[in-house]
Design a protein around this motif. Structure first.
Motif, PDB file in Angstrom:
ATOM      1  N   GLN A 126      -0.413   3.349  -9.847  1.00 29.77           N
ATOM      2  CA  GLN A 126      -0.694   4.770  -9.728  1.00 29.77           C
ATOM      3  C   GLN A 126      -0.556   5.425 -11.103  1.00 29.77           C
ATOM      4  O   GLN A 126      -0.205   4.768 -12.075  1.00 29.77           O
ATOM      5  CB  GLN A 126       0.268   5.416  -8.730  1.00 29.77           C
ATOM      6  CG  GLN A 126       0.133   4.890  -7.307  1.00 29.77           C
ATOM      7  CD  GLN A 126       1.070   5.609  -6.346  1.00 29.77           C
ATOM      8  OE1 GLN A 126       2.225   5.890  -6.655  1.00 29.77           O
ATOM      9  NE2 GLN A 126       0.555   5.913  -5.155  1.00 29.77           N
ATOM     10  N   GLN A 161       5.755   9.233   0.390  1.00 27.68           N
ATOM     11  CA  GLN A 161       4.599   8.398   0.652  1.00 27.68           C
ATOM     12  C   GLN A 161       4.974   7.338   1.684  1.00 27.68           C
ATOM     13  O   GLN A 161       6.163   7.063   1.918  1.00 27.68           O
ATOM     14  CB  GLN A 161       4.102   7.719  -0.630  1.00 27.68           C
ATOM     15  CG  GLN A 161       3.599   8.689  -1.681  1.00 27.68           C
ATOM     16  CD  GLN A 161       2.960   7.975  -2.867  1.00 27.68           C
ATOM     17  OE1 GLN A 161       1.895   7.381  -2.742  1.00 27.68           O
ATOM     18  NE2 GLN A 161       3.612   8.030  -4.011  1.00 27.68           N
ATOM     19  N   GLY A 180      -8.044   5.602   6.154  1.00 33.86           N
ATOM     20  CA  GLY A 180      -6.603   5.779   6.283  1.00 33.86           C
ATOM     21  C   GLY A 180      -5.841   4.680   6.973  1.00 33.86           C
ATOM     22  O   GLY A 180      -4.687   4.897   7.372  1.00 33.86           O
ATOM     23  N   THR A 181      -6.425   3.506   7.119  1.00 36.72           N
ATOM     24  CA  THR A 181      -5.702   2.383   7.695  1.00 36.72           C
ATOM     25  C   THR A 181      -5.472   1.324   6.620  1.00 36.72           C
ATOM     26  O   THR A 181      -5.959   1.435   5.495  1.00 36.72           O
ATOM     27  CB  THR A 181      -6.470   1.761   8.876  1.00 36.72           C
ATOM     28  OG1 THR A 181      -7.731   1.239   8.393  1.00 36.72           O
ATOM     29  CG2 THR A 181      -6.748   2.800   9.955  1.00 36.72           C
ATOM     30  N   THR A 182      -4.717   0.290   6.975  1.00 38.00           N
ATOM     31  CA  THR A 182      -4.484  -0.813   6.047  1.00 38.00           C
ATOM     32  C   THR A 182      -4.966  -2.113   6.677  1.00 38.00           C
ATOM     33  O   THR A 182      -4.963  -2.267   7.903  1.00 38.00           O
ATOM     34  CB  THR A 182      -2.995  -0.937   5.678  1.00 38.00           C
ATOM     35  OG1 THR A 182      -2.203  -0.989   6.881  1.00 38.00           O
ATOM     36  CG2 THR A 182      -2.550   0.239   4.831  1.00 38.00           C
ATOM     37  N   ASP A 226      -2.886   1.057  11.797  1.00 44.04           N
ATOM     38  CA  ASP A 226      -2.829   2.503  11.562  1.00 44.04           C
ATOM     39  C   ASP A 226      -1.376   2.850  11.276  1.00 44.04           C
ATOM     40  O   ASP A 226      -0.573   3.036  12.196  1.00 44.04           O
ATOM     41  CB  ASP A 226      -3.331   3.269  12.776  1.00 44.04           C
ATOM     42  CG  ASP A 226      -3.309   4.784  12.554  1.00 44.04           C
ATOM     43  OD1 ASP A 226      -2.857   5.225  11.470  1.00 44.04           O
ATOM     44  OD2 ASP A 226      -3.729   5.526  13.463  1.00 44.04           O
ATOM     45  N   TYR A 239       0.002   5.486  10.226  1.00 42.46           N
ATOM     46  CA  TYR A 239       0.406   6.851  10.554  1.00 42.46           C
ATOM     47  C   TYR A 239       0.783   7.001  12.034  1.00 42.46           C
ATOM     48  O   TYR A 239       1.346   8.017  12.413  1.00 42.46           O
ATOM     49  CB  TYR A 239      -0.722   7.822  10.225  1.00 42.46           C
ATOM     50  CG  TYR A 239      -1.003   7.974   8.748  1.00 42.46           C
ATOM     51  CD1 TYR A 239      -0.163   8.734   7.942  1.00 42.46           C
ATOM     52  CD2 TYR A 239      -2.096   7.362   8.158  1.00 42.46           C
ATOM     53  CE1 TYR A 239      -0.416   8.883   6.578  1.00 42.46           C
ATOM     54  CE2 TYR A 239      -2.363   7.510   6.800  1.00 42.46           C
ATOM     55  CZ  TYR A 239      -1.517   8.264   6.013  1.00 42.46           C
ATOM     56  OH  TYR A 239      -1.763   8.404   4.668  1.00 42.46           O
ATOM     57  N   THR A 252      -6.673  -1.228   1.603  1.00 45.12           N
ATOM     58  CA  THR A 252      -6.578   0.084   2.237  1.00 45.12           C
ATOM     59  C   THR A 252      -7.991   0.584   2.488  1.00 45.12           C
ATOM     60  O   THR A 252      -8.895   0.366   1.673  1.00 45.12           O
ATOM     61  CB  THR A 252      -5.829   1.082   1.344  1.00 45.12           C
ATOM     62  OG1 THR A 252      -6.475   1.144   0.062  1.00 45.12           O
ATOM     63  CG2 THR A 252      -4.391   0.652   1.140  1.00 45.12           C
ATOM     64  N   LEU A 275       0.483   5.269   0.902  1.00 47.79           N
ATOM     65  CA  LEU A 275      -0.418   6.239   1.503  1.00 47.79           C
ATOM     66  C   LEU A 275       0.236   7.617   1.492  1.00 47.79           C
ATOM     67  O   LEU A 275       1.442   7.750   1.726  1.00 47.79           O
ATOM     68  CB  LEU A 275      -0.752   5.829   2.941  1.00 47.79           C
ATOM     69  CG  LEU A 275      -1.356   4.433   3.108  1.00 47.79           C
ATOM     70  CD1 LEU A 275      -1.517   4.114   4.581  1.00 47.79           C
ATOM     71  CD2 LEU A 275      -2.684   4.329   2.391  1.00 47.79           C
ATOM     72  N   PRO A 276      -0.533   8.669   1.243  1.00 51.25           N
ATOM     73  CA  PRO A 276       0.044  10.013   1.150  1.00 51.25           C
ATOM     74  C   PRO A 276       0.450  10.555   2.513  1.00 51.25           C
ATOM     75  O   PRO A 276      -0.178  10.243   3.540  1.00 51.25           O
ATOM     76  CB  PRO A 276      -1.100  10.832   0.549  1.00 51.25           C
ATOM     77  CG  PRO A 276      -2.349  10.126   1.010  1.00 51.25           C
ATOM     78  CD  PRO A 276      -1.996   8.664   1.013  1.00 51.25           C
ATOM     79  N   ALA A 332       0.856  -1.180   0.000  1.00 50.11           N
ATOM     80  CA  ALA A 332       0.000   0.000   0.000  1.00 50.11           C
ATOM     81  C   ALA A 332       0.891   1.229   0.000  1.00 50.11           C
ATOM     82  O   ALA A 332       1.954   1.231   0.631  1.00 50.11           O
ATOM     83  CB  ALA A 332      -0.921   0.016   1.214  1.00 50.11           C
TER      84      ALA A 332
END
Length: 699
Positions: free
Chosen positions: A648, A176, A283-285, A351, A353, A279, A166-167, A164
């Motif tokens: 992408q 990323q 915002g989690t995986t 999570d 992040y 994803t 993620l931004p 994954a």
């Protein structure tokens, strides 16, 4: 003493080497199929559990909303409307000009057996990160002869699978967050002089540290699609087989998951055999624990008949495990810790992040060999997650949350959204074909209506709710359904499928695509024969199923389905590419992971190609005049599998898993020199591919 399978020769299902089968899935294909239920295909007879009202509703309203709000219908099951839509008819006549569907305008890579990642003309690639590269502060550089468990716990893990990106945004707009699964270890290719009968504690502890999940920040090159790992970033993280995880949802605290080390039934050490994932919109995986059964031992010594039957249904070894972990930690011994295996086989939510967060095993999504879990949202904001159980003759499922996602980045929204997958209803799929059973003869020959298609029903298994969990399966409690989901699905009469692996809903149309990898046991004596959804006996190439349901009512019990692709050599009359001319497609075998690109095309990675070439990544148009046009984008090195595809605008990412995993290979006798050349140890790695001219992929 258990006799090891020979390391020479290749009689394994799907083209895999014996070495891959040993270490990836514990030789699942050489064991008796765990599903011995008598669920038979219904053919053109409607199951008793269906009401006529349900069937009529399915025929009338099976549509899915597109992003623009319009509707796309597969057609009414059992009617002429189920035939291919107009776009398919145009494809069948060869209609369409140009060099490919948008997003697929590249020259296909020819099938090959080269020991490298081969990409289309005009494209470049780089290795983003390898097994053993340091990612956590304080981790040393990789040295294959000086590995320790402590070092590996701070380094990128082994056998990367799901990926994954993620931004990060803000001042980090060119960075990323890369999240990766580390599915399994192949000790023969990791350690010099490895003795499978007598692994050392150090080797076992390194293997524990090489499993799990990895989070690493990657830096984008502003002129290309090249990515570079940012080592020792504060967000970088490794989670291993000994990290802390939490059970959440209806099983947390149950007597079925309590152990001597965890009498609360809520704290688990580690996650194992994470294959694909997903994803979430919040915002989690998500990470699917797949062949977890192979790590547990001595099921044959369990004396309680109920417990023994449950372990057998999940394929737990009757004797020693392949890696002998039970010698070093009693939790892997089913006699000493009878409930430990019940704490694996779930979907894990992370999570990425928050490097201090404790990942949760979402038990409301059921326990089986999870290949992946990709959610979508209903019109009113409830997550729906589709999941496959990667075993011959097992099933595919969906979970519908009873809670709506909260928008925004507030603390309240984040805390609420981390509970979305703990409450809702778990379903299993039952499929019915619309052709007479006699027309499905096991050869792959199409029935007279021209398609393998029909209708289906989602059967409720259990509901998790704060007011009390409810079982919908007679003779089983809700907790038993969530822990022994396979047994519940057996009782419910679900349709036996040909290894349902990754399942992805299209973000554009909502149609759901199910990768069915293969099943060479289909049609054997005593095994289920061909049916309309699994139309070939001795199925070695697999197929992809497309289904549509009423997206406004995901809790409804009806859907329509048809086979989108029937894989194999296009010259084989049993193959099918959604009606597209077969002389204009690439050959494909054993579809595994699937993903969508920004244009709505489906990308397919393969595992165990049976056509004599290496595994690869393919793109196929799902709509328009070129629906069914399939083109090979890349191939992977000797012995490798293509995993974790991520597409992408500017790049394609793949996880090159188990390169060099060929019978007879070892550290001393490598069968591949990828990625670092001769004299270097073979290392699984993540690869990024981009266009040399800087333009978007395939346009």
């Amino acid at each position: 003493m258990r006799k090891l399978l020979p390391l020479i020769g290749n009689s394994h299902e799907g083209g895999r080497s014996a070495l891959t089968c040993r270490f990836r899935c514990g030789n699942a294909c050489f064991h008796e199929v765990p599903n011995t239920s008598d669920n038979e295909y219904v053919g053109d007879v409607i199951a008793k559990a269906w009401s006529r009202r349900s069937m009529l509703r399915t025929a009338a309203v099976v549509t899915v909303a597109t992003a623009a709000g319009s509707a796309v219908a597969l057609g009414a099951p059992g009617s002429s409307a189920t035939a291919a839509p107009a776009a398919d008819a145009k494809n069948a006549s060869g209609h369409g000009t140009g060099d490919g569907a948008r997003g697929l305008r590249f020259k296909p890579v020819a099938p090959n057996t080269d020991d490298k990642v081969t990409v289309p003309e005009g494209y470049e690639q780089n290795v983003v990160i390898r097994w053993g590269d340091p990612i956590v502060k304080g981790a040393p550089g990789f040295h294959p002869d000086r590995q320790t468990a402590a070092a590996q716990a701070g380094q990128f893990g082994y056998n990367n699978d799901f990926l994954a990106l993620l931004p990060l945004g803000g001042p980090y707009e060119r960075q990323q967050l890369l999240v990766a699964n580390h599915e399994y270890t192949d000790e023969v290719l990791m350690f010099k002089g490895y003795d499978p009968a007598n692994p050392t504690r150090e080797q076992v502890e390194i293997a524990w540290a090489a499993h799990g999940l990895g989070v690493v920040v990657v830096q984008e090159d502003h002129r290309s699609g090249k990515l570079t790992a940012v080592t020792r970033h504060q967000l970088n993280r490794r989670l291993t087989a000994t990290s802390e995880f939490r059970l959440s949802g209806p099983v947390a605290g149950s007597a079925l998951v309590k152990t001597s080390a965890d009498p609360s039934g809520t704290k688990v050490l580690g996650t194992l055999n994470n294959c694909s994932g997903g994803t979430t919109p919040w915002g989690t995986t998500l990470h699917g624990e797949e062949n977890f059964n192979q790590y547990f031992a001595n099921a044959g010594k369990v004396t309680d008949p109920t417990q023994a039957a449950r372990l057998k249904r999940y394929g737990v070894s009757s004797g020693e495990s392949e890696r002998k972990w039970e010698r070093f930690d009693k939790r892997f011994d089913c006699v000493q810790e009878p409930n430990e295996a019940n704490r694996f086989g779930y979907v894990v939510e992370l999570d990425p992040y928050d490097p201090h967060s404790v990942p949760r095993k979402r038990t409301a999504l059921g326990r089986f060999k999870h290949e992946g879990a990709q959610p979508r949202l209903t019109e009113d904001g409830r997550p729906v997650v589709y999941m496959g159980d990667d075993e011959r003759f097992d099933y595919f499922y969906k979970f519908v949350s009873s809670k709506r996602m909260m928008k925004g980045d507030s603390r309240a929204a984040k805390e609420h959204n981390l509970t979305l997958l703990d409450e809702g209803t778990l379903y299993v799929a039952k499929l019915t074909g619309d052709s007479p059973a006699a027309e499905v003869d096991g050869t792959g020959k199409h029935p007279t209506d021209g398609e393998f298609d029909g209708s289906g029903v989602w059967i409720k298994l259990a509901t998790a709710a704060p007011t009390g969990n409810v079982s919908h399966v007679e003779g089983m409690t809700a907790e038993e359904v969530f822990v022994f989901t396979r047994l519940a699905a057996d009782k419910a009469g679900a349709t036996k499928m040909d290894r349902p692996e990754d399942i992805e809903p299209s973000p554009r149309t909502g149609r759901v695509y199910v990768a069915l990898t293969n099943n060479t046991d289909r049609g054997k004596p005593g095994k289920a024969g061909a049916d309309e959804a699994n139309p070939r006996n001795a199925n070695k190439h697999g197929q992809i199923l497309e289904l549509a349901e009423n997206f406004d009512d995901p809790a409804g019990d009806g859907f329509a389905w048809r086979l989108f692709l029937v894989a194999g050599d296009p010259k084989d009359p049993s193959t099918y590419f959604a009606g597209f001319p077969k002389d204009k497609v690439s050959p494909i075998s054993c579809p595994d992971n699937v993903a969508f690109d920004p244009h709505g095309n489906l990308w397919i990675s393969t595992d165990g190609n049976q056509l004599g070439s290496h595994d690869g990544l393919f793109g196929v148009a799902t709509a328009g005049e070129r629906r069914g046009e399939l083109k090979q984008f890349l191939t992977v090195p000797r012995g490798a599998e293509t995993c974790g595809p991520l597409i992408q605008d500017k790049r394609v990412l793949v996880a090159v898993q188990h390169p060099g995993e060929i019978d007879g290979a070892s550290v001393e006798k490598p069968q591949s020199v990828w990625p670092d050349g001769p004299g270097k140890i073979v290392r699984p790695a993540v690869v990024s591919v981009w266009r040399k001219d800087g333009r978007n992929i395939g346009v």
